[in-house]
Design an enzyme around this catalytic site. Structure first.
Site, mmCIF file in Angstrom:
data_model
loop_
_atom_site.group_PDB
_atom_site.id
_atom_site.type_symbol
_atom_site.label_atom_id
_atom_site.label_comp_id
_atom_site.label_asym_id
_atom_site.label_seq_id
_atom_site.Cartn_x
_atom_site.Cartn_y
_atom_site.Cartn_z
ATOM 1 N N CYS A 201 2.600 8.111 -14.866
ATOM 2 C CA CYS A 201 2.352 6.769 -15.158
ATOM 3 C C CYS A 201 3.013 6.432 -15.801
ATOM 4 O O CYS A 201 3.922 5.115 -16.356
ATOM 5 C CB CYS A 201 0.816 6.770 -15.585
ATOM 6 S SG CYS A 201 0.125 6.839 -14.193
ATOM 7 N N HIS A 205 5.822 3.818 -17.459
ATOM 8 C CA HIS A 205 5.041 1.945 -17.939
ATOM 9 C C HIS A 205 5.058 1.660 -19.210
ATOM 10 O O HIS A 205 4.476 1.393 -19.604
ATOM 11 C CB HIS A 205 4.376 1.931 -17.011
ATOM 12 C CG HIS A 205 4.630 1.523 -15.457
ATOM 13 N ND1 HIS A 205 4.992 0.410 -14.951
ATOM 14 C CD2 HIS A 205 4.225 2.405 -14.782
ATOM 15 C CE1 HIS A 205 5.402 0.834 -13.817
ATOM 16 N NE2 HIS A 205 4.694 2.100 -12.890
ATOM 17 N N ARG A 244 -1.900 -0.393 -5.270
ATOM 18 C CA ARG A 244 -0.118 0.179 -6.531
ATOM 19 C C ARG A 244 -0.483 1.484 -7.161
ATOM 20 O O ARG A 244 0.634 2.348 -7.036
ATOM 21 C CB ARG A 244 -0.333 -0.502 -7.137
ATOM 22 C CG ARG A 244 -0.418 -0.759 -8.890
ATOM 23 C CD ARG A 244 1.519 -1.125 -8.363
ATOM 24 N NE ARG A 244 2.653 -0.249 -7.781
ATOM 25 C CZ ARG A 244 3.493 0.230 -7.427
ATOM 26 N NH1 ARG A 244 4.642 -0.852 -8.058
ATOM 27 N NH2 ARG A 244 4.539 1.205 -7.694
ATOM 28 N N CYS A 248 2.315 4.205 -6.243
ATOM 29 C CA CYS A 248 3.014 4.762 -7.813
ATOM 30 C C CYS A 248 3.081 5.879 -7.868
ATOM 31 O O CYS A 248 3.751 6.687 -7.592
ATOM 32 C CB CYS A 248 2.172 4.263 -8.860
ATOM 33 S SG CYS A 248 3.205 2.378 -9.619
#
Lengths: 287, 169, 103
Positions: A201, A205, A244, A248
């Protein structure tokens, strides 16, 4: 060639073994420090994006890219989530067959509470997200749980978030080993690489936040969940945090978990806690 | 331009009942619409019909010809606001405004789309020559806007880049 | 059933700014469903706006207009409290309409 790759693998494995065997000696065991993590996390994004106000991080790519922001401001003149928001209000207020309603399940009758979710439930020893609480409320009142990710669930989320706009995320981690373990589990999920693309992740991000991945600007992880649920133009519909996470995971070519899987709930707990102080801005829109 | 609207069945659909309900006080025209006798676009006096032929054209020249039967000249009095890079090709905000007088229509064409004409707006007297909408773009293309002012066509264009999303493409 | 049309019409002096959002799939006919079959085109063709019995704006749309289409324009002659009527019809002959007060 195969032999060469094999030897590289062996060397890498040996190095990894050496590293892991050295690690416990180098540090005196893992210390779980959510408050310290949060300070470091928020400081990283403040340094990376000077001039972006804390609350603005709720707006994801629009907080960090001017051209995107302009398109977003145009779309927000009449946001595409308006229909879902109205559906959500109607669904939230509609009584169950037993005469009770969602309001009876939540503190403050469910109004202005989004910022406190997820929370750690000391009785059951697990993280409870808003969506899980919504379905538990239904089940307690003899109703079938709603499917996660889309539709009515996203609509109810949208309404509940809208009543909480402006209230800063206020996630608590009680001093309980189970709560700390859940936090740590979520943190691990966030930083762990996965899938054929071998991304975590954080790869997108944190490390690459604000940069372009083909047509998309990667949203900073700080404040990311404050505008959920979102209407994504790419979906052409609303989606919850679960949707989401699932998408992802699919995008990095890893096998997604089931919505509301314990690992996803822990991840939401970690990410929301990292965003403490960022005001709820949901529902939101995204490309 | 004044080709007939695609035929409308005589059945009173649920949608038409809604029209009846909402326009209940609107007099005979509304009743005729509600009964499925006349498409609503025609109910308003002298309203032109949906330009079916123009929407079927696959290049700019044919679309303009079908829509207006005229050609275009570039004008700096037509201003077009579009993003340089679309955040998503499915939703590209397009705003058009002009300082030209007596504007009767504004149209938006996207030459690289399967069908060139995206939208065409009719502006009666008293309506300001400015419109914003959201359009789909299949790929990177010029966005061409056409303003009909005092019977002549003026245009402007800008390119919008459409890239696949990294997340979901 | 809730209306498919949202409208905000606000009078600023002589001019009334109208913004509308219509709930409609606006299927282009070029997109496939999960089974790989093309979703047939389904889009709004005409939207008309009337105020005080006069047409103030007509939109002709094709399949390239985005899902849940948005529109903004301004016209002169509307006053606070006047009624604005909006109606649409699509290529399948479906339609909806609504009347809203100018704010």
């Amino acid at each position: 060639m195969i032999g060469r790759i094999g030897s590289i693998y062996r060397a890498a494995a040996a190095a990894a073994l050496l590293f892991t065997s050295l690690l416990p000696a180098a540090s005196a065991g893992p210390r779980i420090d959510p408050a310290g993590d949060q300070r470091a996390f928020q400081a990283y994004f403040e340094r990376a994006f000077p001039g972006v106000a804390l609350d603005d991080f709720a707006n994801g790519p629009y907080a960090v890219n001017k051209e995107m922001r302009k398109q977003w401001e145009e779309i927000m003149q009449f946001p595409p989530y308006d229909f879902a928001l109205d559906d959500g209000k109607r669904l939230f207020e509609a009584p169950f067959k037993n005469g009770k309603s969602y309001a009876d399940c939540f503190p403050d009758r469910g109004i202005g509470i989004r910022q406190s979710y997820p929370y750690f439930d000391l009785r059951s020893g697990e993280v409870v997200t808003l969506d899980l609480a919504i379905n538990r409320c239904r089940e307690q009142n003899g109703e079938k749980p709603l499917p996660y990710e889309v539709g009515d669930m996203a609509a109810i989320d949208a309404y509940m978030a809208s009543t909480s706009r402006g209230k800063p995320f206020d996630i608590r981690i009680p001093d309980d080993p189970r709560a700390l373990a859940a936090y740590e589990n979520g943190k691990k999920f966030f930083y762990e690489r996965r899938g054929q693309l071998n991304f975590s992740c954080a790869s997108c991000h944190v490390q690459a936040a604000g940069r372009r991945m083909r047509g998309d600007i990667l949203a900073p992880a700080l404040g990311m969940l404050a505008s959920f649920p979102i209407y994504r133009s790419d979906w052409g519909s609303m989606g919850t945090v679960d949707r989401r996470f699932v998408s992802c995971n699919e995008q990095v070519r890893s096998l997604p978990l089931k919505p509301e899987d314990e690992a996803y709930r822990d991840l939401e707990y970690f990410l929301s806690y990292m965003s403490n102080g960022v005001a709820i801005a949901g529902p939101g829109t995204r490309p | 331009m004044s080709r007939a609207v695609s035929s409308v069945s005589g059945e009173v659909s649920a949608g038409r009942r809604l029209v009846l309900h909402a326009l209940g006080l609107g007099g005979m025209a509304a009743l005729a619409v509600a009964a499925g006798l006349v498409p609503p676009a025609r109910a308003a006096e002298e309203a032109p019909a949906w330009p079916k032929n123009a929407f079927a054209q696959k290049d700019q020249a044919h679309a303009l010809d079908a829509l207006y039967g005229k050609t275009l000249e570039a004008s700096d009095k037509v201003s077009l606001d579009v993003p340089e890079i679309a955040e998503n090709g499915a939703v590209v905000p397009v705003s058009v405004t002009t300082s030209l007088p007596n504007v009767t229509s504004i149209s938006v064409l996207i030459p690289e789309n399967p069908y060139t004409l995206a939208a065409s707006y009719r502006l009666p007297e008293g309506t300001e020559p400015s419109v914003s909408c959201r359009l789909k773009m299949a790929k990177t293309s010029d966005v061409v806007v056409v303003v009909e002012s005092a019977g002549k066509l003026y245009g402007a264009k800008k390119q919008v880049k459409v890239t696949l999303g990294g997340c979901g493409g | 059933m809730p209306s498919t049309i949202r409208v905000r019409a606000v009078a600023h002096g002589e001019s009334t700014e109208v913004q509308s959002l219509i709930q409609h799939p606006m299927d282009s006919g070029f997109v496939k469903d999960k089974e790989g079959k093309l979703i047939p085109p389904h889009y709004i063709e005409v939207v008309s706006f009337e105020c005080n019995g006069k047409t103030v704006f007509t939109a002709f749309w094709g399949p390239a207009v985005s899902k849940d289409p948005y529109l903004k324009f301004s016209f002169k002659g509307g006053r606070k409290g006047d009624e604005l009527k909006i109606s649409w019809t699509d290529n399948e002959g479906k339609s909806d309409s609504i009347a809203a007060k100018i704010l």
